[in-house]
Design an enzyme around this catalytic site. Structure first.
Site, PDB file in Angstrom:
ATOM      1  N   LYS A  30      -6.361 -24.114  16.355  1.00  0.00           N
ATOM      2  CA  LYS A  30      -7.066 -23.023  17.033  1.00  0.00           C
ATOM      3  C   LYS A  30      -7.811 -22.116  16.050  1.00  0.00           C
ATOM      4  O   LYS A  30      -8.903 -22.450  15.590  1.00  0.00           O
ATOM      5  CB  LYS A  30      -6.070 -22.253  17.906  1.00  0.00           C
ATOM      6  N   TYR A  56       5.133 -26.457  24.400  1.00  0.00           N
ATOM      7  CA  TYR A  56       4.010 -27.397  24.475  1.00  0.00           C
ATOM      8  C   TYR A  56       3.458 -27.601  23.078  1.00  0.00           C
ATOM      9  O   TYR A  56       3.216 -26.637  22.349  1.00  0.00           O
ATOM     10  CB  TYR A  56       2.906 -26.870  25.392  1.00  0.00           C
ATOM     11  N   ASP A  62       5.688 -25.036  14.995  1.00  0.00           N
ATOM     12  CA  ASP A  62       4.376 -25.211  15.616  1.00  0.00           C
ATOM     13  C   ASP A  62       3.680 -23.855  15.704  1.00  0.00           C
ATOM     14  O   ASP A  62       3.904 -23.091  16.647  1.00  0.00           O
ATOM     15  CB  ASP A  62       4.523 -25.845  17.002  1.00  0.00           C
TER      16      ASP A  62
HETATM   17  P1  KE4 Z   1      -4.637 -29.157  21.075  1.00  0.00           P
HETATM   18  O1  KE4 Z   1      -4.374 -30.628  21.022  1.00  0.00           O
HETATM   19  O2  KE4 Z   1      -4.908 -28.684  22.516  1.00  0.00           O
HETATM   20  O3  KE4 Z   1      -5.684 -28.697  20.090  1.00  0.00           O
HETATM   21  O4  KE4 Z   1      -3.314 -28.394  20.605  1.00  0.00           O
HETATM   22  C1  KE4 Z   1      -2.094 -28.685  21.236  1.00  0.00           C
HETATM   23  C2  KE4 Z   1      -1.154 -27.513  21.081  1.00  0.00           C
HETATM   24  C3  KE4 Z   1      -0.144 -27.581  20.153  1.00  0.00           C
HETATM   25  N1  KE4 Z   1       0.726 -26.556  19.977  1.00  0.00           N
HETATM   26  C4  KE4 Z   1       0.620 -25.419  20.706  1.00  0.00           C
HETATM   27  C5  KE4 Z   1       1.612 -24.313  20.491  1.00  0.00           C
HETATM   28  C6  KE4 Z   1      -0.411 -25.294  21.674  1.00  0.00           C
HETATM   29  O5  KE4 Z   1      -0.506 -24.154  22.416  1.00  0.00           O
HETATM   30  C7  KE4 Z   1      -1.323 -26.347  21.859  1.00  0.00           C
HETATM   31  C8  KE4 Z   1      -2.439 -26.291  22.879  1.00  0.00           C
HETATM   32  N2  KE4 Z   1      -2.499 -25.116  23.691  1.00  0.00           N
HETATM   33  C9  KE4 Z   1      -3.083 -25.293  25.016  1.00  0.00           C
HETATM   34  C10 KE4 Z   1      -3.008 -23.967  25.770  1.00  0.00           C
HETATM   35  N3  KE4 Z   1      -1.860 -23.190  25.511  1.00  0.00           N
HETATM   36  C11 KE4 Z   1      -4.473 -25.798  24.934  1.00  0.00           C
HETATM   37  C12 KE4 Z   1      -5.293 -25.642  26.195  1.00  0.00           C
HETATM   38  C13 KE4 Z   1      -5.577 -26.964  26.854  1.00  0.00           C
HETATM   39  O6  KE4 Z   1      -4.705 -27.869  26.873  1.00  0.00           O
HETATM   40  O7  KE4 Z   1      -6.714 -27.089  27.393  1.00  0.00           O
END
Ligand code: KE4
Length: 429
Positions: A266, A143, A238
């Protein structure tokens, strides 16, 4: 017990789809309604009904030092007094960029943005612009945010909700995203043999966190590095989860990687909306205004988020012994939960890397998305509900990471294991 939360959820659902601003918070996968939060402090989060919980979600990763840390609070307050946003450069952005590059030397040039999605979306566009190629490769269960090109076979909330794909993404675009099983170097090689000349990039979570935690097989990341180099595609690492989580230098330091582009997020925002992407100078300088690949953002490098991120990363850099403690707490939690599950007769396995871990309700081993999907989501949901009732805040999905934070002391982990022992006994009935 959760009366105020229930009422707030009903009110929210009348305005916000699913009552949540991000699907994975909906708790549908664990058979519950979302619990509304009043505040967080240190290792704990407090709901609107006055219940407190040990927080193993850490806002999905950013809060490596726990909630409302004095250093982040002070930094944000001072920044806010100077104004929230200017739409013009500030020196603090340069300081944060320099601090990031100190620990991620592969990020010769970098840009600050507002989310991991934005960072990933732009890195894909940049790779396509730099190589003149259109196809990309991601891994099933990986993801990287919700940009159109990255929702194919996605993990996290897409996996949690069992969504087969994503309507709204044009087939013509989706077919430019090829996927392979995580940890399958042979399958990736096959893709390169067939499509190598048309591949712009491979994007990977160096330690998967969005199918549950899955560490890389020894030959996996080196294969990505070798194949991308051999065929002229870009290696996009990533590190939105792993950056400053596995150590100050993230996974690329831990595994000795040299990606062409890296994503961070994060932790570098200290809980405020901030992410970054960066890499080789000649790639990054294709970005406007130097080059012709466009990326922009009203709040990119926002002073409040940058202040929080600087305070968080400077703290981690000054307290690097934290990572040894985090690895110990992560190991103790993962081993303890696994032993308790098995002692109570449940099929289970666990993966743990540093402070991130996942207990899977399947015999395992879990080494990719297909094996993660063999987990029993119903049992995970029941375990989640039993743990919540005993003051433990776990990720409301089998396909997420569980994080220990530096705000936790060893007794907190023992408290969580005591709660799990009681939860498993309750589930056995
Ligand atoms: P954001 O757009 O959510 O800030 O980041 C996307 C992203 C990109 N790469 C990795 C490895 C990630 O884990 C994420 C986002 N993580 C999720 C939970 N594992 C965010 C939680 C959510 O979608 O509410």
């Amino acid at each position: 017990m959760l009366d105020k939360s229930k009422k707030m959820f009903e009110e929210a659902a009348a305005l916000i789809p699913g009552g949540v601003n991000s699907p994975v918070r909906a708790c549908r996968a664990v058979g519950a309604d979302p619990v509304f939060v009043d505040h967080g402090r240190g290792a704990r989060i407090f709901d609107v009904d006055g219940n407190s919980y040990l927080d193993f979600v850490s806002s999905w990763g950013p809060l490596i030092c726990g909630h409302a840390t004095p250093w982040v609070l002070r930094a944000v307050e001072e920044a806010a007094r100077r104004g929230a946003s200017f739409g013009a450069p500030t020196e603090a952005e340069t300081r944060l960029a320099a601090l990031i590059r100190r620990f991620y030397p592969s990020m010769e040039r970098l840009r600050l943005v507002n989310s991991g999605t934005e960072a990933a979306m732009t890195a894909i566009r940049l790779a396509r612009g730099f190589t003149g190629r259109d196809r990309i490769v991601k891994f099933q269960g990986g993801y990287h945010g919700h940009a159109d090109s990255l929702l194919t076979a996605a993990g996290s909330g897409v996996a949690t909700l069992g969504l087969p794909g994503c309507p709204g993404v044009p087939a013509a675009l989706a077919e430019l995203t090829l996927t392979a099983p995580y940890n399958d170097a042979a399958a990736l090689t096959e893709i390169f043999v067939r499509h190598g000349e048309s591949l712009a990039a491979v994007i990977v979570e160096p330690v998967a966190g969005n199918m549950g935690v899955v560490p890389p097989a020894p030959d996996f990341l080196p294969a990505i590095e070798r194949l991308t180099r051999q065929y002229g595609a870009l290696f996009i690492c990533d590190e939105v989860i792993t950056g400053f989580r596995l150590g100050l230098g993230g996974a690329q330091e831990h595994f000795g990687l040299k990606p062409d582009l890296t994503l961070l997020g994060k932790i570098i925002g200290g809980g405020l909306p901030l992410a970054a992407f960066g890499g080789r100078r000649e790639v990054m300088e294709r970005l406007a205004p130097l080059g012709d690949v466009y990326q922009a953002g009203t709040l990119s490098g926002n002073p409040l988020a940058v202040a929080a991120g600087l305070a968080q990363v400077e703290y981690l850099a000054a307290q690097s012994s934290i990572y040894k403690r985090l690895a110990q707490s992560g190991r103790r939690l993962a081993d303890g939960l696994l032993n308790l599950a098995r002692e109570n007769g449940f099929e289970a396995c666990a993966n743990q890397v540093g402070s991130m871990s996942t207990l899977f309700f399947t015999a395992g081993p879990v080494s990719d998305y297909a094996s993660a999907l063999k987990s029993d989501p119903g049992l995970y949901g029941a375990f989640w509900r039993e743990m919540l009732a005993r003051g433990m805040w776990l990720a409301p999905s089998q396909f997420e990471a569980c994080f220990t934070s530096a705000a936790m002391i060893p007794d907190d982990i023992e408290e969580a294991l005591d709660a799990a022992a009681r939860a498993f006994k309750a589930l056995r009935k």
